[in-house]
Design an enzyme around this catalytic site. Structure first.
Site, short mmCIF file in Angstrom:
data_model
loop_
_atom_site.label_atom_id
_atom_site.label_comp_id
_atom_site.label_asym_id
_atom_site.label_seq_id
_atom_site.Cartn_x
_atom_site.Cartn_y
_atom_site.Cartn_z
N GLY A 15 27.72 33.21 1.38
CA GLY A 15 28.88 33.39 0.51
C GLY A 15 29.77 32.19 0.73
O GLY A 15 29.29 31.07 0.83
N GLU A 16 31.05 32.43 0.89
CA GLU A 16 31.97 31.33 1.16
C GLU A 16 32.71 31.71 2.44
O GLU A 16 33.45 32.70 2.46
CB GLU A 16 32.90 31.16 -0.04
CG GLU A 16 33.29 29.72 -0.28
CD GLU A 16 34.30 29.25 0.74
OE1 GLU A 16 34.06 28.21 1.40
OE2 GLU A 16 35.31 29.94 0.93
N SER A 17 32.49 30.93 3.49
CA SER A 17 32.93 31.41 4.81
C SER A 17 34.44 31.55 4.93
O SER A 17 34.91 32.48 5.60
CB SER A 17 32.37 30.51 5.92
OG SER A 17 32.74 29.18 5.71
N CYS A 25 23.62 31.32 6.45
CA CYS A 25 24.48 30.39 5.73
C CYS A 25 25.95 30.58 6.10
O CYS A 25 26.34 30.26 7.21
CB CYS A 25 24.20 30.49 4.24
SG CYS A 25 24.61 28.97 3.38
N ARG A 67 30.11 22.39 8.24
CA ARG A 67 30.07 23.11 6.96
C ARG A 67 29.65 22.17 5.84
O ARG A 67 29.99 21.00 5.86
CB ARG A 67 31.45 23.68 6.62
CG ARG A 67 31.80 24.92 7.40
CD ARG A 67 33.07 25.53 6.85
NE ARG A 67 32.87 25.99 5.48
CZ ARG A 67 33.87 26.12 4.59
NH1 ARG A 67 35.10 25.82 4.92
NH2 ARG A 67 33.61 26.54 3.38
N ILE A 114 21.46 26.29 0.23
CA ILE A 114 22.46 26.24 -0.86
C ILE A 114 23.82 25.91 -0.25
O ILE A 114 24.39 26.73 0.47
CB ILE A 114 22.53 27.59 -1.60
CG1 ILE A 114 21.13 28.01 -2.12
CG2 ILE A 114 23.53 27.52 -2.76
CD1 ILE A 114 21.04 29.45 -2.59
N ARG A 115 24.29 24.69 -0.50
CA ARG A 115 25.54 24.22 0.13
C ARG A 115 25.58 24.64 1.60
O ARG A 115 26.55 25.22 2.09
CB ARG A 115 26.77 24.75 -0.61
CG ARG A 115 26.92 24.14 -1.99
CD ARG A 115 28.19 24.60 -2.69
NE ARG A 115 28.18 26.03 -2.94
CZ ARG A 115 27.48 26.62 -3.91
NH1 ARG A 115 26.75 25.89 -4.73
NH2 ARG A 115 27.52 27.92 -4.08
N HIS A 140 18.43 30.60 3.40
CA HIS A 140 18.53 31.97 2.87
C HIS A 140 17.18 32.69 2.89
O HIS A 140 16.51 32.74 1.86
CB HIS A 140 19.03 31.92 1.43
CG HIS A 140 20.47 31.55 1.31
ND1 HIS A 140 21.48 32.48 1.27
CD2 HIS A 140 21.08 30.35 1.26
CE1 HIS A 140 22.65 31.88 1.17
NE2 HIS A 140 22.43 30.58 1.17
N GLU A 153 16.64 35.72 2.66
CA GLU A 153 16.67 36.88 1.75
C GLU A 153 16.31 36.47 0.32
O GLU A 153 16.07 37.31 -0.53
CB GLU A 153 18.04 37.57 1.81
CG GLU A 153 19.18 36.89 1.04
CD GLU A 153 19.75 35.65 1.72
OE1 GLU A 153 19.21 35.20 2.76
OE2 GLU A 153 20.74 35.10 1.18
N1 GLN Z 1 29.20 26.36 1.95
C1 GLN Z 1 29.45 27.72 2.29
C2 GLN Z 1 30.46 27.85 3.43
O1 GLN Z 1 30.60 26.97 4.21
C3 GLN Z 1 28.19 28.47 2.66
C4 GLN Z 1 27.28 28.51 1.47
C5 GLN Z 1 26.37 29.71 1.44
O2 GLN Z 1 26.57 30.69 2.17
N2 GLN Z 1 25.40 29.66 0.57
O3 GLN Z 1 31.06 28.87 3.56
#
Ligand code: GLN
Length: 190
Positions: free
Chosen positions: A46-48, A78, A99, A127-128, A164, A166
């Site tokens: 997600g987005e930490s 992630c 990150r 993914i990012r 990921h 999952e």
């Molecule tokens: N870039 C996101 C973060 O640092 C993590 C990306 C992800 O969970 N797919 O929170």
């Protein structure tokens, strides 16, 4: 065996489906009472920074941090890795997290990974993604890329991946978590 999936944000249903396919009961965790009766917890991507804010708002940050310290099995993917590795968040893994470490050029990519102790490669979907630039005892690297980035690691009861699992159809990481971490811990408790 019951495993919770933190469900404040991010790829929740994919983890629930993978855990269910592995033969355990999976249920979303949205508030403190949902933590009761679990044998393990998954913290999804997600987005930490957003997830951290939501953890604080829902009063879940300190109970989960306490579980980490008590040896409760936790698997972070992630953004989950970011939260587990940050000392100011869940502080569950002794290492340095970078990150969005692969930068814009390689925001998202897929690659075959060699996992310590596994005979067949694992398909990593990034993914990012963050990575760990180093891990220190008692943490151990499980997957290190050719350029030295650590993208999977374990510290006793804490398992993390930058990628990921999952989003693949390969259950080996979830199965490893269930068999080697959750089941062993349940043996000790019972
Ligand atoms: N870039 C996101 C973060 O640092 C993590 C990306 C992800 O969970 N797919 O929170």
């Amino acid at each position: 065996m019951k495993i919770g999936v933190l469900a404040l944000q991010g790829a929740v249903s994919e983890h629930v489906d993978m855990l269910t396919a592995c033969g355990v009961t999976a249920r979303p965790v949205k508030e403190q009472p949902d933590l009761t009766g679990l044998d393990g917890l998954v913290i999804p991507g997600g987005e930490s920074t957003t997830m951290r804010k939501l953890l604080v708002r829902e009063q879940l940050l300190s109970p989960i941090k306490t579980l980490v310290q008590q040896g409760f099995p936790i698997f972070g993917t992630c953004a989950g890795l970011v939260l587990l590795a940050q000392p100011e968040s869940l502080d569950g893994l002794n290492g340095t997290v970078v990150r969005n470490g692969f930068g814009r050029q390689r925001e998202s990519f897929e690659t075959a990974l060699t996992v310590k102790g596994w005979s067949k490669p694992y398909h990593g979907i990034f993914i990012r993604a963050p990575y760990l630039s180093e891990v220190k005892q008692p943490a151990e690297a499980l997957v290190t890329l050719a350029d030295g980035q650590i993208v999977a690691a374990q510290q006793k009861n804490v398992l993390v991946t930058s990628f990921h699992p999952e989003l693949t159809s390969d259950p080996r990481f979830h199965q490893y978590f269930i068999d080697q971490m959750v089941a062993k811990r349940s043996d000790q408790v019972n």
